[in-house]
Design an enzyme around this catalytic site. Sequence first.
Site, PDB file in Angstrom:
ATOM      1  CD  GLU A 162      49.855  -4.969  33.167  1.00  0.00           C
ATOM      2  OE1 GLU A 162      48.738  -5.517  33.108  1.00  0.00           O
ATOM      3  OE2 GLU A 162      50.326  -4.514  34.224  1.00  0.00           O
ATOM      4  CG  HIS A 218      51.781  -1.943  37.171  1.00  0.00           C
ATOM      5  ND1 HIS A 218      52.201  -2.794  38.173  1.00  0.00           N
ATOM      6  CD2 HIS A 218      50.930  -2.669  36.391  1.00  0.00           C
ATOM      7  CE1 HIS A 218      51.606  -3.977  38.008  1.00  0.00           C
ATOM      8  NE2 HIS A 218      50.840  -3.936  36.929  1.00  0.00           N
ATOM      9  CG  ASP A 223      46.471 -10.264  35.804  1.00  0.00           C
ATOM     10  OD1 ASP A 223      47.410 -10.580  36.561  1.00  0.00           O
ATOM     11  OD2 ASP A 223      46.252  -9.094  35.443  1.00  0.00           O
ATOM     12  CG  HIS A 280      48.910  -1.510  40.514  1.00  0.00           C
ATOM     13  ND1 HIS A 280      47.546  -1.409  40.424  1.00  0.00           N
ATOM     14  CD2 HIS A 280      49.252  -2.443  39.585  1.00  0.00           C
ATOM     15  CE1 HIS A 280      47.084  -2.246  39.500  1.00  0.00           C
ATOM     16  NE2 HIS A 280      48.113  -2.886  38.977  1.00  0.00           N
ATOM     17  NE  ARG A 330      46.088  -8.136  32.085  1.00  0.00           N
ATOM     18  CZ  ARG A 330      44.781  -8.081  32.320  1.00  0.00           C
ATOM     19  NH1 ARG A 330      43.973  -7.464  31.470  1.00  0.00           N
ATOM     20  NH2 ARG A 330      44.265  -8.654  33.391  1.00  0.00           N
ATOM     21  CG  HIS A 351      45.470  -1.902  30.221  1.00  0.00           C
ATOM     22  ND1 HIS A 351      46.786  -2.282  30.057  1.00  0.00           N
ATOM     23  CD2 HIS A 351      44.728  -2.950  29.746  1.00  0.00           C
ATOM     24  CE1 HIS A 351      46.828  -3.503  29.534  1.00  0.00           C
ATOM     25  NE2 HIS A 351      45.596  -3.924  29.327  1.00  0.00           N
ATOM     26  CG  ASP A 365      50.580  -7.972  37.809  1.00  0.00           C
ATOM     27  OD1 ASP A 365      49.728  -8.818  37.488  1.00  0.00           O
ATOM     28  OD2 ASP A 365      50.415  -6.740  37.660  1.00  0.00           O
ATOM     29  CE1 TYR A 381      42.421  -7.271  28.322  1.00  0.00           C
ATOM     30  CE2 TYR A 381      43.104  -5.110  27.501  1.00  0.00           C
ATOM     31  CZ  TYR A 381      43.352  -6.231  28.282  1.00  0.00           C
ATOM     32  OH  TYR A 381      44.511  -6.304  29.010  1.00  0.00           O
ATOM     33  CG  ASP A 429      32.922 -13.603  65.687  1.00  0.00           C
ATOM     34  OD1 ASP A 429      32.627 -14.002  64.550  1.00  0.00           O
ATOM     35  OD2 ASP A 429      32.802 -14.299  66.705  1.00  0.00           O
ATOM     36  CD  GLU A 480      50.580  -8.144  34.409  1.00  0.00           C
ATOM     37  OE1 GLU A 480      49.536  -8.807  34.586  1.00  0.00           O
ATOM     38  OE2 GLU A 480      50.814  -7.079  35.002  1.00  0.00           O
ATOM     39  CG  HIS A 511      41.650  -5.155  37.343  1.00  0.00           C
ATOM     40  ND1 HIS A 511      42.091  -4.077  38.049  1.00  0.00           N
ATOM     41  CD2 HIS A 511      42.707  -5.557  36.590  1.00  0.00           C
ATOM     42  CE1 HIS A 511      43.362  -3.830  37.733  1.00  0.00           C
ATOM     43  NE2 HIS A 511      43.754  -4.716  36.848  1.00  0.00           N
TER      44      HIS A 511
HETATM   45  N1  GLY Z   1      46.983  -7.691  38.015  1.00  0.00           N
HETATM   46  C1  GLY Z   1      46.741  -6.301  37.947  1.00  0.00           C
HETATM   47  C2  GLY Z   1      47.483  -5.673  36.867  1.00  0.00           C
HETATM   48  O1  GLY Z   1      47.886  -6.319  35.936  1.00  0.00           O
HETATM   49  O2  GLY Z   1      47.816  -4.521  36.907  1.00  0.00           O
HETATM   50 MN    MN Z   2      49.949  -5.594  36.021  1.00  0.00          MN
HETATM   51 MN    MN Z   3      48.215  -8.391  36.163  1.00  0.00          MN
END
Ligand code: GLY
Ligand code: MN
Ligand code: MN
Length: 478
Positions: free
Chosen positions: A416, A393, A306, A400, A437, A389, A317, A420, A74, A439, A289
Site C-alpha cells: 500500500e 503489514h 480505505d 495489523h 493510496r 508510512h 484491507d 500525500y 447502558d 492498497e 487514517h
Molecule cells: N486501513 C489501515 C491500513 O491501511 O493500515
Molecule cells: Mn493497510
Molecule cells: Mn488500509
Amino acid sequence: MKFACLFLALMSLSVGAFAQRVMPNIDLPPESAYDPDRPPPSFHKQNRERFLSMLPDSSIAIFFANDLKTRNNDVEYLFRQSNSILYLTGLYDEPNAALLLSKFPMPFQNFATTEILFVQPRNALMETWTGRRLGPEGATQKLGVAAATIIDSLQPYLFNELLKTYRALVKRVFISYPAKDYADSDGDYAKLVKTIDARLREDKTLVVQNASPLLGQMRQIKHPIEIDLIQKATDATIAAHLEAIKSCEPNMREYELAAVAEYVFKKKGCEYVAYPSIVGAGENSVILHYNSTRKKILDGELVLMDMGGEYHGYATDITRTIPANGKFTPEQRAIYDLVLAAQDSAIAQCKPGNSFRAPHQKAVEVIAEGLLKLGLIQDKADYRRYFMHGTSHSVGLDVHDPGMAVLQAGQVLTVEPGIYIAEGSPCERKWWNIGVRIEDMILITETGARVMSAALPRKAEDIETLMKEKGIGNLAIK
Ligand code: GLY
Ligand code: MN
Ligand code: MN
C-alpha cells in the site's frame, strides 16, 4: 435515560414474569449453526496443540476473552471476541471466558487434562435478555474442548488447586489479555483479570509473561481455512469498493460512500468493518487514517477510500483512490500513476525468502525517483515528506496482524504505497490536496504471490471506465 429506566423496569418485572421460563435451547440455533463456514473445532484443537508444543516445560497459559465495552450509559459496543480465544477455541459470541492450557496434565474433576475452558454459566433470565450461552456442557460439545467449567471457578481453581497442589510443576505463566482497554473497565470480569494478573505477579518465584509473542509467531502463517475466510472478507470488500466507485459523484458526502461499502460488507456476510472506514475527499485525502467522513465531495477532488470488512473474525484491507467526477486531472493522474508503479514494483518483491522490507524498499525507490522527476522534491531523501508510512503489514485476525521478518508461503500482507501532498507543502499549489493510496491484499505462495484483491481495478483508465456506471449509492431513497 428513558431507555435505561424502561430497561430497568422491564428487568425487575421480568424476574417474576420469566421465573418459569425454560432455558433457550442451544441445540436449536447456536450462532455457529447460522454460519457453517466458521472454522471447525478441529482447527482450534490443532492450534491449541501447536501452542502447547511451543510452550516451555513447567508452564501454563491463560487466555482471556474480551469484555463488553460501554458506548454510552447502558448501551454497549457490539461484542468482538479476543483473538486468542477465537484462534484457540472458536468461542465467537461470549464474553467472560478464559482458556487455561498446561504443559502437564492438570487434575480436573475426575480426570487429567491439558485444557480447561472457563465460560459463563447457563442462565435462563440473562439468556432471554442478551442471547444464548453455551455453558460448560455446550462448550465441550460444540467447541470440542476436553474440559469446561464456569468462569467463577477460574480463580479458585488456579490459586487453591493448581498452584497449591501442583506448585512445583509451574515455573512460568503466559497470559494473553483482553483487548487493550480492559484496564479502564471496572466490571466484574475486568476485576477478575486484574486480580489474577496481580496475584500471579505477587509470587516472585513465578515468571509471568505475555503470551502474545508465541501466539503471534503461530498466527503469521495462515491455515487454508484462514486464507479462505480472508478471501471471503476480501471478495466482500471488492464488491463494496466496486459499488462505492460506481456510486461516487460530486456533492455526495464522504459518509455516503462509506455507507455503500458497509452495506455491501454486511450484505456479503461480514459481521463488522475490520477498521473504521476511511473516506477522505480533497483535503481529507492526505490524512492517513481520516474517518470522520462528514465532508461534501467536490467536483475536481480526489477521494481516497480505505475500507475493509471483517468476516468471521478475519480482516481485509483495501484502498482505492478515485476522481470525484470520474476523470483524473493531469496532476492527479501523474501522482496516481507513480503510486501504481511503486505498488507494481513492490508486489514483484513479494516472494518467499525475500525480506519483509523488500517491497517497501522498492516502493520507496520508485516514489523517490518519481517525485524528483515531477519536481516535488529536490533531494530523494525528502520522499518522506509525502510518503510517511510503511508499505506493508500482515493481515489476519487483526488488520495489523503480528509481523514477520522474512516472507514465507501462507503469509498475508498488504502492499500500500501512497503519496500525500498537504496544503502548504513546499511545491507548486497545483499539487496540493492530492492524496493517493493504492492498497491490495497479497498472499505469499510457494512460488511467489497471489493478489487476493486482483478483481478490483487499479489502473487509472479502468477506474475512469468503471465510474461511467451507476452504483447502489445512486439509488434514490425516499
Ligand atoms: N486501513 C489501515 C491500513 O491501511 O493500515
Ligand atoms: Mn493497510
Ligand atoms: Mn488500509
